[in-house]
Motif scaffolding. Structure first.
Motif, PDB file in Angstrom:
ATOM      1  N   TYR A   1       2.943  -7.270   0.635  1.00  0.00           N
ATOM      2  CA  TYR A   1       3.944  -7.722  -0.339  1.00  0.00           C
ATOM      3  C   TYR A   1       3.314  -7.215  -1.841  1.00  0.00           C
ATOM      4  CZ  TYR A   1       7.382  -9.844  -3.662  1.00  0.00           C
ATOM      5  OH  TYR A   1       8.162  -9.510  -4.401  1.00  0.00           O
ATOM      6  N   PHE A   2       2.083  -8.111  -1.916  1.00  0.00           N
ATOM      7  CA  PHE A   2       1.420  -7.535  -2.972  1.00  0.00           C
ATOM      8  C   PHE A   2       0.575  -6.038  -3.236  1.00  0.00           C
ATOM      9  CE2 PHE A   2       1.620 -12.790  -3.104  1.00  0.00           C
ATOM     10  CZ  PHE A   2       2.561 -12.411  -3.888  1.00  0.00           C
ATOM     11  N   GLY A   3       0.198  -6.138  -1.964  1.00  0.00           N
ATOM     12  CA  GLY A   3      -0.008  -4.758  -1.828  1.00  0.00           C
ATOM     13  C   GLY A   3       0.184  -3.520  -2.308  1.00  0.00           C
ATOM     14  N   GLY A   4       2.189  -4.049  -1.888  1.00  0.00           N
ATOM     15  CA  GLY A   4       3.559  -2.823  -1.854  1.00  0.00           C
ATOM     16  C   GLY A   4       3.609  -3.170  -3.778  1.00  0.00           C
ATOM     17  N   ARG A   5       3.528  -4.265  -3.867  1.00  0.00           N
ATOM     18  CA  ARG A   5       3.930  -4.347  -5.454  1.00  0.00           C
ATOM     19  C   ARG A   5       2.599  -4.135  -6.653  1.00  0.00           C
ATOM     20  NH1 ARG A   5       7.543  -8.174  -6.563  1.00  0.00           N
ATOM     21  NH2 ARG A   5       7.506  -6.725  -9.083  1.00  0.00           N
ATOM     22  N   TRP A   6       1.950  -3.872  -6.370  1.00  0.00           N
ATOM     23  CA  TRP A   6       0.252  -2.652  -6.576  1.00  0.00           C
ATOM     24  C   TRP A   6       0.291  -2.269  -7.298  1.00  0.00           C
ATOM     25  CZ3 TRP A   6      -3.240  -8.809  -5.845  1.00  0.00           C
ATOM     26  CH2 TRP A   6      -2.480  -9.495  -5.874  1.00  0.00           C
ATOM     27  N   LEU A   7       0.260  -0.898  -5.888  1.00  0.00           N
ATOM     28  CA  LEU A   7       0.260  -0.014  -5.596  1.00  0.00           C
ATOM     29  C   LEU A   7       0.674   1.096  -5.033  1.00  0.00           C
ATOM     30  CD1 LEU A   7      -3.312  -0.598  -3.083  1.00  0.00           C
ATOM     31  CD2 LEU A   7      -3.215   0.014  -6.202  1.00  0.00           C
ATOM     32  N   GLY A   8       2.455   0.281  -4.730  1.00  0.00           N
ATOM     33  CA  GLY A   8       3.135   0.856  -4.243  1.00  0.00           C
ATOM     34  C   GLY A   8       4.068   0.594  -2.971  1.00  0.00           C
ATOM     35  N   ALA A   9       5.353   0.684  -2.851  1.00  0.00           N
ATOM     36  CA  ALA A   9       5.560   1.050  -1.002  1.00  0.00           C
ATOM     37  C   ALA A   9       5.754   2.764  -0.704  1.00  0.00           C
ATOM     38  CB  ALA A   9       6.992   0.255  -1.444  1.00  0.00           C
ATOM     39  N   THR A  10       4.120   2.817  -0.566  1.00  0.00           N
ATOM     40  CA  THR A  10       3.304   4.141  -0.510  1.00  0.00           C
ATOM     41  C   THR A  10       2.619   3.354   0.873  1.00  0.00           C
ATOM     42  OG1 THR A  10       1.662   4.131  -1.401  1.00  0.00           O
ATOM     43  CG2 THR A  10       3.742   4.948  -2.372  1.00  0.00           C
ATOM     44  N   TRP A  11       2.358   4.963   1.598  1.00  0.00           N
ATOM     45  CA  TRP A  11       1.187   4.701   2.810  1.00  0.00           C
ATOM     46  C   TRP A  11       0.152   4.221   2.053  1.00  0.00           C
ATOM     47  CZ3 TRP A  11       3.222   4.399   7.384  1.00  0.00           C
ATOM     48  CH2 TRP A  11       4.037   5.257   8.054  1.00  0.00           C
ATOM     49  N   LEU A  12      -0.732   4.596   1.225  1.00  0.00           N
ATOM     50  CA  LEU A  12      -1.402   4.197   0.212  1.00  0.00           C
ATOM     51  C   LEU A  12      -1.561   2.549   0.536  1.00  0.00           C
ATOM     52  CD1 LEU A  12      -3.946   4.473  -1.290  1.00  0.00           C
ATOM     53  CD2 LEU A  12      -3.295   4.839  -3.247  1.00  0.00           C
ATOM     54  N   GLY A  13      -0.563   2.068  -0.155  1.00  0.00           N
ATOM     55  CA  GLY A  13       0.165   0.608  -0.378  1.00  0.00           C
ATOM     56  C   GLY A  13      -0.246   0.024   1.301  1.00  0.00           C
ATOM     57  N   THR A  14       0.127   0.526   2.136  1.00  0.00           N
ATOM     58  CA  THR A  14      -0.036  -0.096   3.001  1.00  0.00           C
ATOM     59  C   THR A  14      -1.096   0.135   4.023  1.00  0.00           C
ATOM     60  OG1 THR A  14       2.424   0.977   4.101  1.00  0.00           O
ATOM     61  CG2 THR A  14       1.184   0.744   5.652  1.00  0.00           C
ATOM     62  N   ALA A  15      -1.959   1.491   3.670  1.00  0.00           N
ATOM     63  CA  ALA A  15      -3.143   1.488   4.200  1.00  0.00           C
ATOM     64  C   ALA A  15      -4.718   0.317   3.559  1.00  0.00           C
ATOM     65  CB  ALA A  15      -3.610   2.704   3.945  1.00  0.00           C
ATOM     66  N   VAL A  16      -4.171   0.192   2.291  1.00  0.00           N
ATOM     67  CA  VAL A  16      -5.064  -0.726   1.593  1.00  0.00           C
ATOM     68  C   VAL A  16      -5.431  -1.659   2.088  1.00  0.00           C
ATOM     69  CG1 VAL A  16      -5.358  -1.544  -0.334  1.00  0.00           C
ATOM     70  CG2 VAL A  16      -5.202   0.947  -0.716  1.00  0.00           C
ATOM     71  N   SER A  17      -3.629  -2.547   1.921  1.00  0.00           N
ATOM     72  CA  SER A  17      -3.354  -3.448   3.129  1.00  0.00           C
ATOM     73  C   SER A  17      -3.547  -3.294   4.260  1.00  0.00           C
ATOM     74  CB  SER A  17      -2.020  -4.618   2.553  1.00  0.00           C
ATOM     75  OG  SER A  17      -1.657  -4.373   1.525  1.00  0.00           O
ATOM     76  N   VAL A  18      -3.892  -3.063   5.365  1.00  0.00           N
ATOM     77  CA  VAL A  18      -4.502  -3.350   6.497  1.00  0.00           C
ATOM     78  C   VAL A  18      -5.623  -3.026   6.878  1.00  0.00           C
ATOM     79  CG1 VAL A  18      -4.358  -1.476   8.985  1.00  0.00           C
ATOM     80  CG2 VAL A  18      -1.586  -1.714   7.300  1.00  0.00           C
ATOM     81  N   LEU A  19      -6.451  -2.465   5.999  1.00  0.00           N
ATOM     82  CA  LEU A  19      -7.899  -2.035   5.589  1.00  0.00           C
ATOM     83  C   LEU A  19      -8.409  -3.951   5.474  1.00  0.00           C
ATOM     84  CD1 LEU A  19     -10.414  -0.411   5.896  1.00  0.00           C
ATOM     85  CD2 LEU A  19      -9.863  -0.244   3.318  1.00  0.00           C
ATOM     86  N   ALA A  20      -6.982  -4.280   4.582  1.00  0.00           N
ATOM     87  CA  ALA A  20      -7.846  -5.341   3.945  1.00  0.00           C
ATOM     88  C   ALA A  20      -8.174  -6.266   5.167  1.00  0.00           C
ATOM     89  CB  ALA A  20      -6.842  -6.296   2.475  1.00  0.00           C
ATOM     90  N   LEU A  21      -6.981  -6.243   6.164  1.00  0.00           N
ATOM     91  CA  LEU A  21      -6.490  -7.359   7.357  1.00  0.00           C
ATOM     92  C   LEU A  21      -7.929  -6.841   8.126  1.00  0.00           C
ATOM     93  CD1 LEU A  21      -4.538  -9.445   8.519  1.00  0.00           C
ATOM     94  CD2 LEU A  21      -3.460  -7.082   9.555  1.00  0.00           C
ATOM     95  N   PHE A  22      -7.435  -5.654   8.577  1.00  0.00           N
ATOM     96  CA  PHE A  22      -9.384  -5.908   9.549  1.00  0.00           C
ATOM     97  C   PHE A  22     -10.399  -5.799   9.073  1.00  0.00           C
ATOM     98  CE2 PHE A  22      -5.698  -2.363  11.189  1.00  0.00           C
ATOM     99  CZ  PHE A  22      -5.865  -2.755  12.765  1.00  0.00           C
ATOM    100  N   THR A  23     -10.499  -5.356   7.665  1.00  0.00           N
ATOM    101  CA  THR A  23     -12.140  -6.017   7.230  1.00  0.00           C
ATOM    102  C   THR A  23     -12.869  -7.454   7.284  1.00  0.00           C
ATOM    103  OG1 THR A  23     -11.865  -4.800   5.341  1.00  0.00           O
ATOM    104  CG2 THR A  23     -12.929  -6.096   4.899  1.00  0.00           C
ATOM    105  N   PHE A  24     -10.941  -8.571   7.341  1.00  0.00           N
ATOM    106  CA  PHE A  24     -11.017  -9.889   7.043  1.00  0.00           C
ATOM    107  C   PHE A  24     -11.143 -10.234   8.638  1.00  0.00           C
ATOM    108  CE2 PHE A  24      -9.314 -14.499   7.520  1.00  0.00           C
ATOM    109  CZ  PHE A  24     -10.209 -15.161   6.118  1.00  0.00           C
TER     110      PHE A  24
END
Length: 234
Positions: A183-206
């Motif tokens: 949600y916050f990734g989509g709000r800050w980076l936009g509801a695009t593939w970039l926002g989703t990719a950054v959020s998923v990357l953060a999930l996998f990093t953790f």
């Protein structure tokens, strides 16, 4: 995909797919349940931004109020995503726990065929014994950690009241974290593939950091157990 998820946001069909994916990935860890939860939350962020823009266009002098109204309107959808993912996570854990608990010799034989899973179970079992239930929460973020924890708890015949509360906390923590990322990734980076990719990357990093922490804890538990063993005389 994001456009499709945005069009079905709030639909019972979407929650059903998410619940099935999260429930089943305790048996098939390769299922992208975390990615699906993040993408759905990102899609909600996209619909929030669209609603705010549309509302503000009709009330240009009240853009802040329009934005807050749009965000408030989507709070139920965010909460529904969290509860859906968390409930499915706990149910999947319980199914795996009961199967391992009742499996007996059949489960042990199946486990013995997989050296990797057997070693992971032994190490995590030592870690859980030394670190308590808090490690169940950490393991929920690690790849296949949820599967190993649930199966280990069942195979070791741990009492349900010792396992279920930590499983519920783990599922709720994981669901809230994943939805928040999307949600916050989509709000800050936009509801695009970039926002989703950054959020998923953060999930996998953790998740990677959680797996590393679990390995270290298991190794420390194993070293401590070996150090405590009495030396045998020749």
């Amino acid at each position: 995909m994001l456009e499709f998820l945005g069009s079905v946001t709030g639909s019972p069909w979407l929650y059903g797919v998410i619940a099935a994916s999260v429930l089943l990935d305790v048996f098939v860890p390769l299922l992208p349940s975390g990615v699906l939860v993040v993408a759905a939350a990102t899609a909600v962020a996209g619909t929030t931004a669209t609603t705010a823009t549309t509302t503000a266009a009709g009330a240009a002098d009240l853009p802040d109020q329009a934005r807050h109204a749009a965000e408030s309107a989507h709070v139920p959808e965010i909460l529904a995503l969290v509860l859906c993912a968390a409930t499915a996570s706990v149910l999947g854990d319980l199914v795996a726990y009961r199967m391992a608990r009742r499996g007996g010799d059949r489960f042990d034989r199946a486990l013995s065929r997989s050296r990797r899973l057997r070693l992971a179970q032994e190490r995590l079992g030592r870690a859980l014994a030394g670190g308590g239930g808090a490690l169940v929460v950490l393991a929920r973020f690690a790849p296949a950690g949820r599967s190993v924890v649930s199966l280990t708890a069942g195979a070791a015949h741990r009492r349900a009241k010792e396992f279920v509360p930590w499983s519920a906390l783990a599922g709720l923590t994981w669901a809230a974290y994943s939805v928040s990322l999307g949600y916050f990734g989509g709000r800050w980076l936009g509801a695009t593939w970039l926002g989703t990719a950054v959020s998923v990357l953060a999930l996998f990093t953790f998740g990677t950091l959680a797996a590393y922490a679990l390995r270290r804890k298991a190794e420390d538990a194993g070293d401590g157990r070996e150090a405590g063993q009495p030396a045998h005389s020749a």
